[in-house]
Write an enzyme that holds these catalytic residues in place. Structure first.
Site, PDB file in Angstrom:
ATOM      1  N   ASP A  29       0.849  -1.196   0.000  1.00  0.00           N
ATOM      2  CA  ASP A  29       0.000   0.000   0.000  1.00  0.00           C
ATOM      3  C   ASP A  29       0.883   1.244   0.000  1.00  0.00           C
ATOM      4  OD1 ASP A  29      -3.206   0.491   0.955  1.00  0.00           O
ATOM      5  OD2 ASP A  29      -1.812   2.188   1.157  1.00  0.00           O
ATOM      6  N   GLU A  94     -12.373   3.213  -1.158  1.00  0.00           N
ATOM      7  CA  GLU A  94     -11.989   4.404  -1.926  1.00  0.00           C
ATOM      8  C   GLU A  94     -11.631   4.063  -3.363  1.00  0.00           C
ATOM      9  OE1 GLU A  94      -8.900   6.215   0.357  1.00  0.00           O
ATOM     10  OE2 GLU A  94     -10.289   6.917   1.908  1.00  0.00           O
ATOM     11  N   VAL A  95     -11.024   2.912  -3.569  1.00  0.00           N
ATOM     12  CA  VAL A  95     -10.611   2.530  -4.924  1.00  0.00           C
ATOM     13  C   VAL A  95     -11.603   1.487  -5.444  1.00  0.00           C
ATOM     14  CG1 VAL A  95      -8.788   1.497  -6.326  1.00  0.00           C
ATOM     15  CG2 VAL A  95      -8.179   3.010  -4.428  1.00  0.00           C
ATOM     16  N   HIS A  99     -10.157  -5.227  -3.467  1.00  0.00           N
ATOM     17  CA  HIS A  99      -8.813  -5.427  -2.909  1.00  0.00           C
ATOM     18  C   HIS A  99      -8.931  -5.896  -1.471  1.00  0.00           C
ATOM     19  CE1 HIS A  99      -9.988  -1.184  -2.542  1.00  0.00           C
ATOM     20  NE2 HIS A  99      -9.327  -1.147  -1.393  1.00  0.00           N
TER      21      HIS A  99
HETATM   22  P1  5GP Z   1      -9.850   1.309   0.377  1.00  0.00           P
HETATM   23  O1  5GP Z   1     -10.139   2.458   1.280  1.00  0.00           O
HETATM   24  O2  5GP Z   1     -10.411   1.514  -1.017  1.00  0.00           O
HETATM   25  O3  5GP Z   1     -10.205  -0.017   0.962  1.00  0.00           O
HETATM   26  O4  5GP Z   1      -8.275   1.264   0.248  1.00  0.00           O
HETATM   27  C1  5GP Z   1      -7.561   1.780  -0.820  1.00  0.00           C
HETATM   28  C2  5GP Z   1      -6.107   1.660  -0.478  1.00  0.00           C
HETATM   29  O5  5GP Z   1      -5.364   1.815  -1.667  1.00  0.00           O
HETATM   30  C3  5GP Z   1      -5.610   2.728   0.498  1.00  0.00           C
HETATM   31  O6  5GP Z   1      -5.028   2.081   1.626  1.00  0.00           O
HETATM   32  C4  5GP Z   1      -4.602   3.532  -0.311  1.00  0.00           C
HETATM   33  O7  5GP Z   1      -3.488   3.945   0.456  1.00  0.00           O
HETATM   34  C5  5GP Z   1      -4.201   2.538  -1.398  1.00  0.00           C
HETATM   35  N1  5GP Z   1      -3.813   3.144  -2.664  1.00  0.00           N
HETATM   36  C6  5GP Z   1      -4.512   4.088  -3.347  1.00  0.00           C
HETATM   37  N2  5GP Z   1      -3.895   4.392  -4.497  1.00  0.00           N
HETATM   38  C7  5GP Z   1      -2.765   3.616  -4.542  1.00  0.00           C
HETATM   39  C8  5GP Z   1      -1.711   3.484  -5.514  1.00  0.00           C
HETATM   40  O8  5GP Z   1      -1.691   4.135  -6.562  1.00  0.00           O
HETATM   41  N3  5GP Z   1      -0.737   2.579  -5.214  1.00  0.00           N
HETATM   42  C9  5GP Z   1      -0.743   1.850  -4.070  1.00  0.00           C
HETATM   43  N4  5GP Z   1       0.275   0.982  -3.893  1.00  0.00           N
HETATM   44  N5  5GP Z   1      -1.722   1.939  -3.141  1.00  0.00           N
HETATM   45  C10 5GP Z   1      -2.721   2.822  -3.376  1.00  0.00           C
END
Ligand code: 5GP
Length: 115
Positions: A29, A94-95, A99
């Site tokens: 991450d 968020e993404v 994942h």
């Molecule tokens: P969510 O909140 O969607 O479950 O978690 C998304 C995660 O993706 C976050 O912990 C954020 O730091 C990570 N993340 C977002 N963009 C990127 C990226 O471009 N590269 C990497 N390695 N992690 C990312």
């Protein structure tokens, strides 16, 4: 239709990849919340856990097994770790690409804040 995580899986965006096979990619991450914070994603675009069907059982199982393998390899399996999948708005996703977060390397505290 693509996402940043699909682009990482295809090698189009840089990431610290710790594992990859024909179904999944695992990478660190970018904003780690613990000493070990690895994301395990399907290589194919799949937006959320809510989109999982019977057709995704192989990739969903692979995500779990790979996370456990990485935890052992990172040396955190015996003390313990947490696997998290956030789904949609209330889940804090968020993404928009499924994942699995593997976090560990320190005591993680309670799973959720009591309100
Ligand atoms: P969510 O909140 O969607 O479950 O978690 C998304 C995660 O993706 C976050 O912990 C954020 O730091 C990570 N993340 C977002 N963009 C990127 C990226 O471009 N590269 C990497 N390695 N992690 C990312």
């Amino acid at each position: 239709m693509t996402t940043i995580f699909a682009r990482i899986a295809r090698g189009e965006l840089p990431a610290d990849i710790v594992y990859q096979d024909e179904l999944v990619t695992a990478f660190r991450d970018i904003h780690p919340l613990a000493p070990v914070h690895v994301l395990v994603v399907p290589n194919a675009v799949l937006a959320t856990a809510d989109d999982l069907t019977v057709d995704h059982e192989a990739v969903a199982g692979r995500m779990l097994r790979v996370a456990a393998d990485i935890a052992r390899r990172e040396g955190i399996a015996e003390r313990g770790y947490r696997l998290i999948i956030n789904c949609n708005r209330d889940g804090g996703q968020e993404v928009p690409h499924l994942h699995l977060h593997l976090v560990g390397g320190r005591p993680l505290g309670p799973m959720l804040q009591r309100r």
